[in-house]
Scaffold this active site. Structure first.
Site, short mmCIF file in Angstrom:
data_model
loop_
_atom_site.label_atom_id
_atom_site.label_comp_id
_atom_site.label_asym_id
_atom_site.label_seq_id
_atom_site.Cartn_x
_atom_site.Cartn_y
_atom_site.Cartn_z
N ASP A 1 0.47 -1.03 0.20
CA ASP A 1 0.01 0.00 -0.22
C ASP A 1 0.62 1.16 -0.15
O ASP A 1 0.79 2.36 0.44
CB ASP A 1 -1.03 0.28 1.39
CG ASP A 1 -1.86 -0.97 1.21
OD1 ASP A 1 -2.25 -1.41 -0.26
OD2 ASP A 1 -2.16 -1.74 2.29
N LYS B 1 2.20 2.07 -5.09
CA LYS B 1 2.10 1.52 -6.33
C LYS B 1 1.44 1.91 -7.47
O LYS B 1 2.18 2.07 -8.91
CB LYS B 1 3.01 -0.11 -6.05
CG LYS B 1 3.10 -0.17 -5.38
CD LYS B 1 3.76 -1.84 -5.06
CE LYS B 1 1.77 -2.89 -4.57
NZ LYS B 1 1.87 -2.18 -3.25
N GLY C 1 -5.27 -4.53 -3.93
CA GLY C 1 -5.85 -3.54 -3.81
C GLY C 1 -5.54 -1.86 -4.24
O GLY C 1 -3.93 -1.72 -3.29
N HIS C 2 -5.20 -1.76 -5.53
CA HIS C 2 -4.40 -0.56 -5.89
C HIS C 2 -5.34 0.96 -6.61
O HIS C 2 -5.83 0.04 -7.54
CB HIS C 2 -3.73 -1.52 -7.41
CG HIS C 2 -2.75 -2.41 -7.10
ND1 HIS C 2 -1.64 -2.48 -7.74
CD2 HIS C 2 -1.88 -2.58 -5.52
CE1 HIS C 2 -1.03 -3.70 -7.17
NE2 HIS C 2 -1.22 -3.85 -6.02
N GLN D 1 2.24 -6.09 -3.22
CA GLN D 1 2.24 -6.30 -1.83
C GLN D 1 3.72 -5.32 -1.68
O GLN D 1 3.66 -4.59 -2.55
CB GLN D 1 2.51 -7.64 -1.78
CG GLN D 1 1.25 -8.24 -1.21
CD GLN D 1 0.18 -8.69 -2.53
OE1 GLN D 1 1.13 -9.23 -3.26
NE2 GLN D 1 -0.53 -8.80 -2.98
#
Ligand code: GDP
Ligand code: IMO
Ligand code: MG
Length: 423
Positions: free
Chosen positions: A13, A16, A40-41, A224
């Site tokens: 988080d 990225k 989760g991006h 990650q």
């Protein structure tokens, strides 16, 4: 930029996807090479927020080839929901490619992820319960199902029947849970997914290789972060794949000589979701302020993220283990209006100073952070050039660079595309 890896240099988080989105403008291909929909991006464009779990963030541009490599584990139901969500916003997924070698997350993986976490009780890992660990376990155990198996219905059905038989035994007899999975239901469900997804299936190793060989710009979107790496992270509080730069080679099927550079994404502080040690964690008002101002709640699970001061021992570890050539330092706007900002420069265990991130969690547990204090700065989210940043913020960036051992080339002062400053 021919081939550039972007990885998380902390516990995930780090922002990225924002960096990927910015760099995607000049890219031809964006590749995911590990993890699954545990990721989760988030990308913010003109106030609109897009959330990705499996699909590379480059998809927003419409003209980039977006590749899901062999090292990713794919939940077909999850990816179909993501495709539908994008198409509902008129974003085409025609340029998506899914590796024939990628492993499939099966319904029993998700069930087992939940049951195992429950069984661990207070010693749970705090997984996303997306079936990621159990899927990678089957891959290594050589009982997994891959995307290419969907194209061979007889083989697929036989393997599902074999697996479901064993998984039911484990669920019923080992964990004593009253859940019985039905192989035939799973087979027909997955054949349905296959029908809808097969237009995306490809040998992605060839696509990625040929793109690099022909000097196209290829970006690898890490998921990650370094400390969640199965080998180098805070084991066992890690994910089941390799988020470090080295993971990109295996996870997309290219050799290490084909990677030109590697950017580590960090935040001006650190967060972590799930359990496990966290030396600089804050339990006070400042920690709460960072969580509130930084909206530090999980994109995938909605869980509040644990927040703490920037840890340069971790930063240095990430630079070393991924051979980082640059650092993108996000979210320094979140530190605005904090009078004194702290950076952890080393750990202290009794009288001993520890400069390298320890392997053993038992040792890490006893580590106290050694802090250096720096003066804070005011609001900076409106600033668009490095020269205009307050001198205190510049001093902070310089110190991060010195302590971690790599150049900070980008600084984030907000979630939007234009809130990125090139140093
Ligand atoms: P990822 O998993 O590394 O892609 O990061 P996430 O998307 O899970 O979390 C990063 C969050 O911070 C997202 O909500 C981003 O929109 C946001 N973000 C990224 N960069 C910045 C920044 O420089 N400042 C602020 N305030 N928010 C940012
Ligand atoms: P992105 O790509 C932050 C964490 C989980 C848990 C541990 C194991 O958005 O940075 P898993 O479901 O993978 O078996 O959970 O890893 N985790 C993440 N934390 N960001 C992520 O992804 C994460 N993906 C997994 O919270 O602690
Ligand atoms: Mg995330």
């Amino acid at each position: 930029m021919p081939s550039q890896v972007i990885i998380g240099a902390q516990w995930g988080d780090e922002g990225k996807a924002k960096i990927i989105d910015i760099l995607s403008k000049d890219a031809d291909v964006v590749v995911r090479s590990q993890g699954g929909n545990n990721a989760g991006h988030t990308v913010a464009v003109n106030g609109e927020v897009y959330k990705f779990h499996l699909i590379p963030s480059g998809i927003l541009y419409g003209d980039k080839l977006c590749v899901i490599g062999n090292g990713v584990v794919i939940d077909p139901q999850g990816i179909l929901e993501e495709i539908e969500g994008l198409e509902a916003k008129n974003i085409s997924t025609d340029r998506l490619r899914i590796s024939l070698r990628a492993h499939l997350v099966m319904p029993y993986h998700k069930v087992l992820d939940g049951i195992k976490e429950e069984y661990r009780g207070n010693d749970d890992i705090g997984t996303t319960k997306k079936g990621i660990g159990p899927c990678y376990m089957d891959k290594v155990e050589r009982s997994g199902l891959r995307v290419c198996d969907l194209l061979n219905p007889e083989y697929f059905a036989q393997k599902v029947r074999e697996n479901v038989k064993i998984k039911n035994l484990i669920i019923n007899r080992v964990y004593e849970k009253d859940i019985v999975l039905d192989a035939e239901t799973i087979i027909s469900e997955y054949m349905g997914y296959s029908e809808r997804l097969k237009k995306y299936f490809a040998d992605t190793t060839v696509i990625v290789h040929d793109a690099i060989q022909s000097n196209k710009n290829v970006l690898f979107e890490g998921a990650q972060g370094t400390l969640l790496d199965i080998d180098l992270g805070t084991y066992p509080y890690v994910t089941s794949s390799h988020p470090i730069t080295g993971g990109v080679c295996v996870g997309s099927g290219i050799g290490p000589t084909m990677i030109d550079s590697s950017i580590g994404v960090m935040k001006g502080y650190i967060t972590r979701v799930g359990k496990g040690p966290f030396p600089t964690e804050l339990f006070d008002e400042t920690g709460k302020q960072i969580r509130d101002v930084g909206h530090e709640y999980g994109t995938t699970t909605g869980r509040p993220r644990r927040c703490g001061w920037f840890d340069a021992v971790i930063g240095k570890f990430a630079v070393r283990t991924s051979g980082l050539t640059e650092i993108a330092l996000n979210k320094i706007d979140v530190l605005s209006n904090i009078e004194t900002i702290k950076i952890c420069t080393a750990y202290k265990k009794g009288d001993e100073i520890i400069n390298e991130f320890p392997a053993s969690l038992e040792e890490l547990k006893d580590c106290e952070p050694v802090y250096e204090e720096l003066p804070g700065w005011g609001d900076i989210d409106h600033i668009r050039s490095y020269e205009d940043l307050p001198k205190e913020a510049k001093a902070y960036i310089k110190r991060v660079e010195e302590l971690c051992g790599a150049k900070v080339t980008m600084v984030g002062v907000g979630p939007e595309r234009e809130q990125n400053i090139y140093v």
